[in-house]
Design a protein around this motif. Structure first.
Motif, mmCIF file in Angstrom:
data_model
loop_
_atom_site.group_PDB
_atom_site.id
_atom_site.type_symbol
_atom_site.label_atom_id
_atom_site.label_comp_id
_atom_site.label_asym_id
_atom_site.label_seq_id
_atom_site.Cartn_x
_atom_site.Cartn_y
_atom_site.Cartn_z
ATOM 1 N N GLU A 108 0.898 -1.355 -0.049
ATOM 2 C CA GLU A 108 -0.226 0.032 -0.104
ATOM 3 C C GLU A 108 0.886 1.341 0.001
ATOM 4 N N GLN B 132 -4.979 -3.721 -5.503
ATOM 5 C CA GLN B 132 -5.521 -4.903 -5.723
ATOM 6 C C GLN B 132 -5.102 -6.044 -4.982
ATOM 7 N N ALA C 36 -5.468 -5.720 -1.194
ATOM 8 C CA ALA C 36 -7.092 -6.242 -1.088
ATOM 9 C C ALA C 36 -7.125 -7.845 -0.944
ATOM 10 N N TYR D 50 -5.312 -8.892 2.259
ATOM 11 C CA TYR D 50 -6.188 -8.674 3.447
ATOM 12 C C TYR D 50 -7.337 -9.874 3.360
ATOM 13 N N GLN D 51 -7.868 -10.219 2.253
ATOM 14 C CA GLN D 51 -9.039 -11.108 2.177
ATOM 15 C C GLN D 51 -8.317 -12.389 2.939
ATOM 16 N N GLN E 137 -9.186 -4.717 4.046
ATOM 17 C CA GLN E 137 -9.620 -5.342 2.623
ATOM 18 C C GLN E 137 -10.700 -4.126 1.820
ATOM 19 N N SER F 233 -8.547 -0.909 1.112
ATOM 20 C CA SER F 233 -7.940 -1.169 -0.238
ATOM 21 C C SER F 233 -8.824 -1.012 -1.266
ATOM 22 N N LEU F 234 -9.847 -1.739 -1.279
ATOM 23 C CA LEU F 234 -10.657 -1.760 -2.290
ATOM 24 C C LEU F 234 -11.130 -0.151 -2.623
ATOM 25 N N THR G 273 -16.051 -1.780 -7.762
ATOM 26 C CA THR G 273 -15.094 -1.986 -6.711
ATOM 27 C C THR G 273 -15.854 -1.306 -5.263
ATOM 28 N N SER H 160 -16.658 -3.031 -1.846
ATOM 29 C CA SER H 160 -16.157 -2.444 -0.460
ATOM 30 C C SER H 160 -17.094 -2.301 0.509
#
Length: 926
Positions: A77, A97, A100, A103-104, A112, A115-116, A135, A139
């Motif tokens: 990030e 991407q 995310a 984090y998922q 997550q 980030s999305l 997107t 989120s």
């Protein structure tokens, strides 16, 4: 080869254009329609200031810097943020991407979701609007599925909603964006974060602007900043009070942005003084904090403010248009465009506005030289609403140049500009933008006479605008469809399309009334032609029922024109049958069309007529004459009566005007036994003295009582109760504020006092404050003002003079309407006996109509020019003498005025209409 290929998506320019005779009237709106497109570009610029940065767990950033994560964020990030700041959005999107996804895997839905959200920001920058929508939806779905009371959850939710609001506004969904930001505001209010509450309120105001609700946006922000402004009641703070209130507002980027939006909204609704003060204060804050975008936006709005105050319609005494000094405004735009820190999108908007001014001032070679530079700058913009808007603007300006000089550019150039815009608009998924591109493409085909192709594109544009209830552009496509179908001989379809346009305008009254020449709609160039062209179709259809419809359409035009005068929908229409007011009256509607003067006459139905439920009969007459010739004759009539010229100099023009308006219907008028003629005058005809029209033997006033009205929609339905007469009389005989003395005012006031009970405010007793106090408490149904007054086509230049200051029309309306609030009796009659219409203003009599309908008085008597004050005193004395006897004689106000005018006319000293013809009665004549 035609310009059109299969569909809008495959639409390409052609070098072989089918050239036919071009329509010109609708092209006059090009610049107004073009400048209207400034708003989305500026909203996008504002989003760069007020939009979220990168979403993060802790605090939300309070500057324009991109969104950041907290200290535990991954290096992915951190790299993504760095790439985003460098404008490498593709690379940043890839890393967001990946973050995310990580984090998922870690089952951290909050991070997550953040980030999305940041990924959605990158996709927005790239113009990948559908991906950005998917997107941000993903989120929010993650956050909704994993609700929590933890602070980090609320922080993530509010930031994600903020980003969603930005996307919604960018995609042409301001109503949804407004609701989203209202939710954001509620969360920040609950969290007790005042700065962030302010930021989200500013975004709400942006959404209101995008909806065209400028007055509401201004009112919302004025209350947010606790400023002494009440834009809904026309009570704007005195400059000193406003400046003092602005000084206590803290210096911050958010406040600079909010004040900019407030100032710009005030500019649009015509509150120019307050707008200038607030914009300059916002600019000072932005300069102190060194915020280039806010500095540029304020300078652009100040340039637009300067342009809004240019009078494009000022007419000299010889009937020609007055020269316009465009240079100061053009210099503002040029300096802004050349300033090194001006952002690209604002620079382009400044150049587009500069281009428009060059075209307006017929500096076409300079405009042509600017085109390549603008084309290059527009092409350099990334695919977004900004680039599409700029293309439409540039295309419409290029069309204007082509219309003025076909050697300087060509329609294929316009097509080339729009071709990519059409593709980008479809990809953007913004139906409003796509509608505008398609509609503009349709107008090119209209230009080339390719009617079927134009009709197809216009239908597509209209369907898109109707899907999103974008009525402010729908009426333009309905109008365009009406023109195109008329050219194909489909008159019934054309009438239907025009009527839909008029109905759309009716529903838009409140928004259209806030028009500003540089950003919104132009009454003269769009709405007025729509009504007139429809009337032309109706009266030539040879269907009797259509005459009544045409009458209704022209009355509707009068109503919208008064809205435009006041910049608000302040009048309540209540359609009435003339029989409810006076069954012995004939109503005449002279209508100025492009190549004829049409006259619709409504008369009481004679006993010998065919039986039906209708009590009125309609007749249509026409005289083939160009509109310019009618306007010139009106100017000659009006100019010839500015002084007591010899009758042989005045009579020929008065007879010509009689021949146009009255003579075609004279036999029917005589046969119908009408006693009063009520005229709903149009355009320049409002400034002529109808009573002085001459048939070769007599003046019209010698045959009929005469009244004027902007329309029967604005009349009371029945005769007023007979009340005991009494008057509040205000007068100035002394010279004040550079206005000459009126010595006979003292005689006039004394004669009124001798005829009816009166309260007198003379000279230094006639101050604004004293007048306001007396109006609120006076028990009299008549207000008589014997003082200088001026009527203009602009509300801010329409005023009456008191001892200490001018009272403008809006203030006068507010004061007089307190009569209705303070007591049960109505204001029956307002008399303005020493007023005049403004010179150099072909539509100045519109101000007289504005005073009449806005004052709250049932009837208004005024003068079209400054008359001899001895004759005025005599006439007014006779009028009140007749009026005081009306309880016994049942004489109407129109007949009382007629008798007073005849008493002056019959005096050998005052034979000329100069002495008695200026007096007009507006409103209820009974």
């Amino acid at each position: 080869m035609t310009l059109y290929s299969d569909s809008a998506e495959n639409w390409t320019p052609s070098e072989n254009i089918n050239m036919k005779k071009f329509s010109t009237s609708h092209l006059r709106i090009s610049y107004r329609r073009f400048t209207k497109y400034a708003l989305p570009m500026l909203v996008t610029a504002l989003l760069c200031i007020t939009s979220p940065g990168f979403a993060k767990i802790s605090d939300i950033p309070q500057t324009a810097t991109p969104i950041v994560e907290n200290q535990s964020s991954s290096s992915l990030e951190q790299q993504a943020r760095s790439l985003y700041n460098q404008g490498q959005y593709n690379e940043a999107a890839t890393l967001f991407q990946q973050a995310a996804q990580q984090y998922q895997q870690k089952k951290d839905p909050v991070r997550q979701a953040l980030s999305l959200s940041n990924l959605s920001l990158c996709q927005q920058q790239l113009g990948n609007w559908n991906d950005a929508e998917s997107t941000i939806t993903e989120s929010i779905k993650l956050l909704d599925t994993n609700k929590s009371q933890k602070p980090e959850y609320t922080s993530a939710l509010v930031q994600t909603l903020d980003i969603q609001g930005r996307l919604q506004l960018s995609r042409g969904k301001p109503e949804i964006a407004l609701k989203t930001w209202e939710r954001v505001t509620a969360i920040y209010t609950q969290q007790k974060q005042p700065q962030l509450v302010l930021t989200s309120k500013i975004k709400q105001a942006q959404a209101l602007q995008s909806l065209g609700l400028y007055r509401r946006a201004a009112d919302f922000l004025a209350k947010t900043f606790n400023l002494p402004l009440d834009v809904n009641t026309d009570v704007v703070a005195e400059p000193g009070k406003l400046k003092l209130a602005l000084r206590v507002i803290p210096v911050s980027a958010e406040n600079a942005t909010g004040l900019y939006i407030l100032g710009d909204s005030l500019r649009v609704i015509g509150e120019f003084k307050a707008a200038k003060i607030i914009l300059e204060h916002s600019l000072a804050i932005a300069q102190k904090l060194e915020i280039p975008k806010t500095i540029a936006l304020n300078n652009l709005s100040l340039g637009n403010l300067s342009r809004a105050q240019i009078n494009f319609d000022e007419i000299l005494d010889d009937g020609t248009l007055a020269p316009i000094n465009f240079k100061p405004t053009a210099t503002l735009y040029q300096n802004l465009a050349e300033f090194p820190t001006t952002p690209a999108n604002i620079r382009i908007q400044a150049r587009l506005n500069q281009l428009g001014l060059l075209i307006d001032s017929n500096q076409l070679e300079s405009a042509k030289e600017l085109l390549p530079q603008l084309q290059t700058e527009v092409d350099a913009l990334p695919s977004s609403i900004v680039s599409i808007d700029a293309r439409v603007n540039l295309a419409q300006s290029t069309m204007r140049i082509y219309r003025k000089d076909k050697t300087l550019t060509s329609l294929p150039n316009v097509a080339k500009i729009l071709a990519l815009g059409a593709k980008q608009a479809k990809e953007l998924g913004n139906p409003r933008t796509e509608s505008y591109v398609l509609g503009t493409m349709g107008s090119i085909y209209e230009e080339t006479g390719q009617w079927a192709e134009s009709e197809k594109l216009t239908q597509q544009a209209m369907q898109l605008s109707q899907q999103i209830n974008a009525e402010d552009i729908t009426y333009l496509w309905q109008w365009q469809l009406g023109r195109v179908t008329k050219e194909q001989g489909k008159n019934e379809n054309a009438i239907a399309a025009y009527r839909e346009a008029v109905n759309t305008i009716k529903s838009l009254r409140a928004d259209l009334a806030t028009a500003s020449p540089d950003v919104q709609f132009s009454f003269r160039d769009a709405v007025e032609p729509i009504h007139r062209q429809l009337v032309r179709l109706l009266v030539e259809s040879k269907q009797k029922d259509n005459l009544k419809t045409a009458r209704d359409i022209i009355e509707g035009l009068q109503l919208v024109e008064l809205d435009n005068f006041f910049r608000e929908a302040c009048l309540n229409a209540d359609p009435k049958q003339v029989d409810q007011v006076d069954e012995k009256a004939g109503v005449i509607y002279p209508i100025i069309l492009e190549d004829q003067l049409a006259v619709i006459v409504s008369l009481p139905k004679l006993p010998t007529s065919s039986k039906s439920g209708e009590k009125r009969e309609f007749r249509y007459y026409k005289t083939d004459i160009k509109a310019d010739a009618v306007n010139k004759l009106a100017a000659d009539v009006r100019g010839g009566l500015n002084q007591a010229n010899a009758l042989d100099l005045i009579l020929p023009d008065l007879q010509k005007m009689y021949d146009l308006i009255i003579r075609p219907a004279a036999p029917e008028l005589a046969a119908s036994k009408v006693e009063t003629l009520v005229l709903v005058l149009d355009g320049s005809l409002r400034s002529i003295p109808i009573s002085a029209l001459h048939d070769g033997e007599k003046y019209l006033i010698e045959k009929y009582s005469i009244a004027l009205t902007p329309g029967l929609q604005l009349l009371a339905p029945r005769s007023p109760k007979q009340e005991k007469l009494g008057a509040l009389v205000g007068g100035l005989s002394a010279s004040r504020l550079n206005f000459s003395s009126l010595p006979s005012v003292i005689k006039e006031v004394k004669q009124i006092e001798s005829e009816i009970p009166s309260k007198i405010l003379l000279n230094d007793k006639f101050t604004k404050a004293a007048f306001q106090a007396q109006v609120a408490s006076a028990p009299f149904p008549v207000v008589h003002l014997a003082t200088h007054a001026q009527f203009s086509s602009q509300a801010e230049k329409t005023f009456i003079l008191t001892w200490d200051e001018k009272i403008n029309v809006k203030d006068l309306s507010s004061v007089l309407q307190t009569v209705e609030l303070s007591r049960s009796k109505s204001l029956e009659l307002l008399v303005l006996s020493a007023c005049q219409t403004a010179s150099g203003d072909a539509r100045s009599a519109l101000g007289l109509a504005g005073v009449a309908v806005r004052s709250g008085a049932r009837s208004t008597i005024a003068t079209l020019w400054r008359v001899n004050d001895e004759a005025s005193a005599t006439l007014m004395s006779k009028f009140y003498e007749e009026l005081s006897e009306s309880r016994k004689s049942r004489v109407s106000k129109a007949e009382a005025l007629r008798r007073a005018q005849l008493s002056v006319l019959n005096d050998p000293k005052y034979k000329s209409p100069y002495y008695w013809g200026a007096y007009v009665l507006l409103g209820n004549w009974v």
